[in-house]
Write a protein that holds these residues in place. Structure first.
Motif, PDB file in Angstrom:
ATOM      1  N   GLY A 203      -0.788 -16.595  14.114  1.00 39.64           N
ATOM      2  CA  GLY A 203      -1.525 -17.183  13.001  1.00 39.64           C
ATOM      3  C   GLY A 203      -2.875 -16.543  12.779  1.00 39.64           C
ATOM      4  N   ARG A 204      -3.145 -15.434  13.492  1.00 44.00           N
ATOM      5  CA  ARG A 204      -4.446 -14.783  13.362  1.00 44.00           C
ATOM      6  C   ARG A 204      -4.373 -13.558  12.458  1.00 44.00           C
ATOM      7  NH1 ARG A 204      -4.789 -16.346  19.008  1.00 44.00           N
ATOM      8  NH2 ARG A 204      -3.966 -14.323  19.693  1.00 44.00           N
ATOM      9  N   GLN A 205      -5.486 -13.248  11.817  1.00 44.28           N
ATOM     10  CA  GLN A 205      -5.555 -12.086  10.933  1.00 44.28           C
ATOM     11  C   GLN A 205      -5.521 -10.803  11.742  1.00 44.28           C
ATOM     12  OE1 GLN A 205      -8.837 -12.118   8.174  1.00 44.28           O
ATOM     13  NE2 GLN A 205      -8.468 -10.039   7.460  1.00 44.28           N
ATOM     14  N   VAL A 206      -4.749  -9.814  11.270  1.00 45.48           N
ATOM     15  CA  VAL A 206      -4.663  -8.525  11.948  1.00 45.48           C
ATOM     16  C   VAL A 206      -5.157  -7.376  11.079  1.00 45.48           C
ATOM     17  CG1 VAL A 206      -2.818  -9.207  13.520  1.00 45.48           C
ATOM     18  CG2 VAL A 206      -2.225  -8.298  11.258  1.00 45.48           C
ATOM     19  N   ALA A 207      -5.318  -7.609   9.775  1.00 46.00           N
ATOM     20  CA  ALA A 207      -5.757  -6.513   8.904  1.00 46.00           C
ATOM     21  C   ALA A 207      -6.243  -7.077   7.580  1.00 46.00           C
ATOM     22  CB  ALA A 207      -4.603  -5.535   8.644  1.00 46.00           C
ATOM     23  N   TRP A 208      -6.989  -6.227   6.878  1.00 40.87           N
ATOM     24  CA  TRP A 208      -7.325  -6.462   5.477  1.00 40.87           C
ATOM     25  C   TRP A 208      -6.428  -5.569   4.630  1.00 40.87           C
ATOM     26  CZ3 TRP A 208      -9.870 -10.453   3.781  1.00 40.87           C
ATOM     27  CH2 TRP A 208     -10.870 -11.054   4.565  1.00 40.87           C
ATOM     28  N   VAL A 209      -5.945  -6.093   3.519  1.00 40.89           N
ATOM     29  CA  VAL A 209      -5.052  -5.352   2.638  1.00 40.89           C
ATOM     30  C   VAL A 209      -5.704  -5.223   1.269  1.00 40.89           C
ATOM     31  CG1 VAL A 209      -2.715  -5.192   1.726  1.00 40.89           C
ATOM     32  CG2 VAL A 209      -3.125  -6.422   3.869  1.00 40.89           C
ATOM     33  N   HIS A 210      -5.778  -4.008   0.772  1.00 45.65           N
ATOM     34  CA  HIS A 210      -6.414  -3.751  -0.524  1.00 45.65           C
ATOM     35  C   HIS A 210      -5.412  -4.000  -1.648  1.00 45.65           C
ATOM     36  CE1 HIS A 210     -10.264  -1.805   0.736  1.00 45.65           C
ATOM     37  NE2 HIS A 210      -9.589  -1.732   1.883  1.00 45.65           N
ATOM     38  N   GLU A 211      -5.711  -4.957  -2.491  1.00 47.78           N
ATOM     39  CA  GLU A 211      -4.816  -5.308  -3.593  1.00 47.78           C
ATOM     40  C   GLU A 211      -4.992  -4.345  -4.753  1.00 47.78           C
ATOM     41  OE1 GLU A 211      -3.668  -9.153  -6.420  1.00 47.78           O
ATOM     42  OE2 GLU A 211      -5.349  -9.267  -5.011  1.00 47.78           O
ATOM     43  N   ALA A 212      -3.871  -3.909  -5.315  1.00 49.24           N
ATOM     44  CA  ALA A 212      -3.897  -3.012  -6.475  1.00 49.24           C
ATOM     45  C   ALA A 212      -3.952  -3.833  -7.758  1.00 49.24           C
ATOM     46  CB  ALA A 212      -2.673  -2.119  -6.473  1.00 49.24           C
ATOM     47  N   ASP A 213      -4.874  -3.471  -8.636  1.00 48.99           N
ATOM     48  CA  ASP A 213      -4.908  -4.101  -9.957  1.00 48.99           C
ATOM     49  C   ASP A 213      -4.078  -3.267 -10.932  1.00 48.99           C
ATOM     50  OD1 ASP A 213      -6.478  -1.853 -10.425  1.00 48.99           O
ATOM     51  OD2 ASP A 213      -8.337  -2.986 -10.777  1.00 48.99           O
ATOM     52  N   ALA A 214      -4.084  -3.647 -12.199  1.00 46.73           N
ATOM     53  CA  ALA A 214      -3.270  -2.950 -13.197  1.00 46.73           C
ATOM     54  C   ALA A 214      -3.670  -1.489 -13.313  1.00 46.73           C
ATOM     55  CB  ALA A 214      -3.400  -3.645 -14.549  1.00 46.73           C
ATOM     56  N   GLY A 215      -4.950  -1.202 -13.163  1.00 51.86           N
ATOM     57  CA  GLY A 215      -5.413   0.183 -13.265  1.00 51.86           C
ATOM     58  C   GLY A 215      -4.870   1.053 -12.146  1.00 51.86           C
ATOM     59  N   LEU A 216      -4.826   0.524 -10.931  1.00 52.99           N
ATOM     60  CA  LEU A 216      -4.286   1.298  -9.820  1.00 52.99           C
ATOM     61  C   LEU A 216      -2.778   1.478  -9.945  1.00 52.99           C
ATOM     62  CD1 LEU A 216      -6.302   0.011  -6.715  1.00 52.99           C
ATOM     63  CD2 LEU A 216      -6.531   2.180  -7.929  1.00 52.99           C
ATOM     64  N   VAL A 217      -2.090   0.473 -10.439  1.00 50.11           N
ATOM     65  CA  VAL A 217      -0.652   0.628 -10.679  1.00 50.11           C
ATOM     66  C   VAL A 217      -0.418   1.700 -11.734  1.00 50.11           C
ATOM     67  CG1 VAL A 217       1.431  -0.519 -11.530  1.00 50.11           C
ATOM     68  CG2 VAL A 217      -0.108  -1.716  -9.954  1.00 50.11           C
ATOM     69  N   ASP A 218      -1.235   1.718 -12.790  1.00 51.93           N
ATOM     70  CA  ASP A 218      -1.137   2.782 -13.799  1.00 51.93           C
ATOM     71  C   ASP A 218      -1.298   4.158 -13.154  1.00 51.93           C
ATOM     72  OD1 ASP A 218      -0.719   1.103 -15.944  1.00 51.93           O
ATOM     73  OD2 ASP A 218      -2.820   1.064 -16.574  1.00 51.93           O
ATOM     74  N   ARG A 219      -2.277   4.283 -12.269  1.00 52.27           N
ATOM     75  CA  ARG A 219      -2.513   5.566 -11.602  1.00 52.27           C
ATOM     76  C   ARG A 219      -1.325   5.959 -10.730  1.00 52.27           C
ATOM     77  NH1 ARG A 219      -8.220   5.225  -8.649  1.00 52.27           N
ATOM     78  NH2 ARG A 219      -7.332   7.092  -7.652  1.00 52.27           N
ATOM     79  N   ALA A 220      -0.736   4.977 -10.023  1.00 47.27           N
ATOM     80  CA  ALA A 220       0.410   5.270  -9.162  1.00 47.27           C
ATOM     81  C   ALA A 220       1.606   5.748  -9.983  1.00 47.27           C
ATOM     82  CB  ALA A 220       0.770   4.033  -8.348  1.00 47.27           C
ATOM     83  N   VAL A 221       1.878   5.068 -11.087  1.00 41.97           N
ATOM     84  CA  VAL A 221       3.001   5.456 -11.934  1.00 41.97           C
ATOM     85  C   VAL A 221       2.740   6.820 -12.572  1.00 41.97           C
ATOM     86  CG1 VAL A 221       4.334   4.860 -14.001  1.00 41.97           C
ATOM     87  CG2 VAL A 221       3.692   3.077 -12.352  1.00 41.97           C
ATOM     88  N   ALA A 222       1.508   7.052 -12.984  1.00 46.04           N
ATOM     89  CA  ALA A 222       1.164   8.344 -13.583  1.00 46.04           C
ATOM     90  C   ALA A 222       1.311   9.481 -12.573  1.00 46.04           C
ATOM     91  CB  ALA A 222      -0.260   8.306 -14.135  1.00 46.04           C
ATOM     92  N   SER A 223       0.941   9.231 -11.317  1.00 44.57           N
ATOM     93  CA  SER A 223       1.071  10.278 -10.305  1.00 44.57           C
ATOM     94  C   SER A 223       2.543  10.570 -10.024  1.00 44.57           C
ATOM     95  CB  SER A 223       0.355   9.869  -9.015  1.00 44.57           C
ATOM     96  OG  SER A 223       1.061   8.862  -8.313  1.00 44.57           O
TER      97      SER A 223
END
Length: 484
Positions: free
Chosen positions: A27-47
């Motif tokens: 039940g303990r935290q092991v990491a921080w995860v960076h959430e992708a917004d619409a702009g980052l998804v656009d960049r991923a699809v474009a790449s």
């Protein structure tokens, strides 16, 4: 504390916000995860699109197969890192995760390299008027930019089950792992990069479903197809999202799987097999058995022996070699499973064992533990026997005739898997062939030949994966007709 960033165009990229990754065993935290917004998804699809329009789009089958084998070798080299990420995210026992999840990840890449290298094309010589002929032959072309939505129960195994054939066929892929299990997809990015996978071919965007990376990705106008493993409800939402653009989908959506045990079964083998099929990965496998139909003369014996086997399972720390069973994935899922157990009680079930949050010691007291649970007294009309629980639970039901057993097993809206336990060879073939499922096992469970078709009927999904069946989804086919 560890950070899991998005991976876009060959580089790790921070998101505008981050969320906690929780170890379900503690039940303990092991990491921080960076959430992708619409702009980052656009960049991923474009790449991904840029990779297809560049050198990767001109890669040969031989080059891609060689690349897949290098990836498999790198997975072997980084096995400990993948194992650490997988166990921290899922809480599953280390021994099982190493033997199944990590080993299968490497096997997926090697298998699809072999499958793609051996794949030929159809050709037909067509007779034309006046004695002429035409040669018809088929060409496989990459589907394009593929969105892959990966679940939390077998995150590495199912991730590589999608990535390997996608790359083998020359696609570029954008992966959205479950928010519960972001680690292995991120480590795999490092592995693919080290193996020489070109920038943009494999991208990772972290986040949630609605209003987050999942929705941004599945509704993106430049995505050419979506492969998804998860719940029926989410799959239906994705289908609605892609329908206006008529994009192909490949969905594996779980099941309410049955096992049928005949009185002539080898009971030692049967009990061992059922214990695996009910409780493997704490019941969090789409292929797990949640309905067990047992011929009446052996019903009491099989029930008692299953209870004994369930009570001998060892819940504990992933690193402990004695541990057989881990936690469920989250507090919310723990509550869902326990709510179904309570529903079974209210519906008149007799609990044979389990049914409560498990106690596993102070160090793991904050984890999401559920006792292995079996009940009797319910039938196919009861809600808990019709809806997928996805936890360490099963209902046991007696039957009297073969035809009744087949009818009970097939009385479901799902149709993913079934298991038949019998020593009668003719009955084995007869009953397995009548199961309305994508895979029917006889005297075994979870045995998977990677070249064979895998998928489900009804609410269990759309399409088939495995071997050539995967290639059919990840490619578009063009027929070339040449007059001779």
């Amino acid at each position: 504390m560890r950070e899991y960033k998005n991976f876009i165009d060959g580089r790790f990229v921070e998101g505008p916000e981050a969320f906690a990754d929780i170890d379900p065993a503690t039940g303990r935290q092991v990491a921080w995860v960076h959430e992708a917004d619409a702009g980052l998804v656009d960049r991923a699809v474009a790449s991904a699109r840029a990779a297809l329009e560049g050198a990767w789009g001109r890669s040969t089958v031989a080059e891609r197969c060689s690349l897949l084998r290098r990836v498999a070798d790198e997975i072997d080299r980084r096995a400990d890192d993948l194992l650490a990420a997988e166990v921290a995210d899922t809480g599953k026992p280390e021994a099982g995760a190493r033997a199944l999840d990590v080993a299968r990840a490497a096997a997926n890449f090697r298998s699809f390299a072999d499958i793609m290298a051996a794949e030929g094309v159809e050709s037909f010589l067509q007779d034309l008027p006046a004695g002429q002929q035409a040669l018809n032959y088929a060409l496989r072309k990459p589907l394009g930019v593929v969105a892959a939505i990966v679940p939390w129960n077998l995150p590495l195994l199912l991730l590589t089950w999608k990535v390997a054939p996608a790359i083998a066929c020359g696609n570029a892929i954008v992966v959205k792992p479950s928010e519960e299990t972001p680690g292995s997809a991120t480590v795999l990015a490092e592995i693919l990069d080290a193996a020489g996978v070109p920038s943009g071919v494999y991208n990772v965007v972290h986040g949630f479903g609605a209003g987050s990376a999942g929705q941004h990705l599945t509704t993106h106008p430049d995505v050419d197809g979506v492969t998804f493993t998860g719940s029926t409800a989410t799959g239906a939402g994705i289908m609605r999202a892609v329908a206006p653009r008529v994009r192909p989908v490949s969905f594996e959506l779980g099941g309410k799987n049955a096992a049928v045990v005949f009185a002539d079964a080898d009971l030692d083998e049967t009990i061992a097999g059922l214990t695996r099929s009910i409780f493997a990965n704490t019941g969090q496998v789409c292929l797990c058995t949640e309905r067990v139909y047992i011929e009446r003369p052996i019903f009491e014996e099989v029930s008692a022996r299953l209870v004994d086997a369930a009570q001998k399972l060892r819940l504990g720390a992933p690193a402990d070699p004695a541990t057989t069973t881990g936690p469920v994935i989250s507090h919310g899922h723990q509550q869902k499973v326990l709510d179904y157990v309570e529903l079974a009680r209210r519906s008149g079930a007799t609990l044979l064992t389990g049914g409560e949050p498990a106690t596993v010691g102070d160090e793991l007291a904050g984890g999401f533990w559920v006792e292995p649970t079996l009940w009797t007294g319910l039938g196919n009309d009861d809600r808990v026997m019709r809806e997928e629980v996805f936890g360490p639970v099963a209902g046991l039901v007696p039957f009297d005739t073969e035809s009744e057993a087949v009818a009970l097993a097939n009385d479901t809206d799902y149709g993913l898997a079934a298991a038949v336990w019998t020593t009668d060879l003719r009955r084995a073939h007869r009953v397995a062939g009548r199961m309305e499922v994508g895979i029917a096992w006889v005297n075994t469970w979870f045995t998977r030949e990677l070249r064979s078709p895998f998928g489900g009927f009804g609410l269990s999904g759309v399409g088939r994966e495995g071997g050539r069946h995967s290639l059919d989804f990840y490619t578009e086919t063009t027929n070339v007709c040449v007059a001779l």
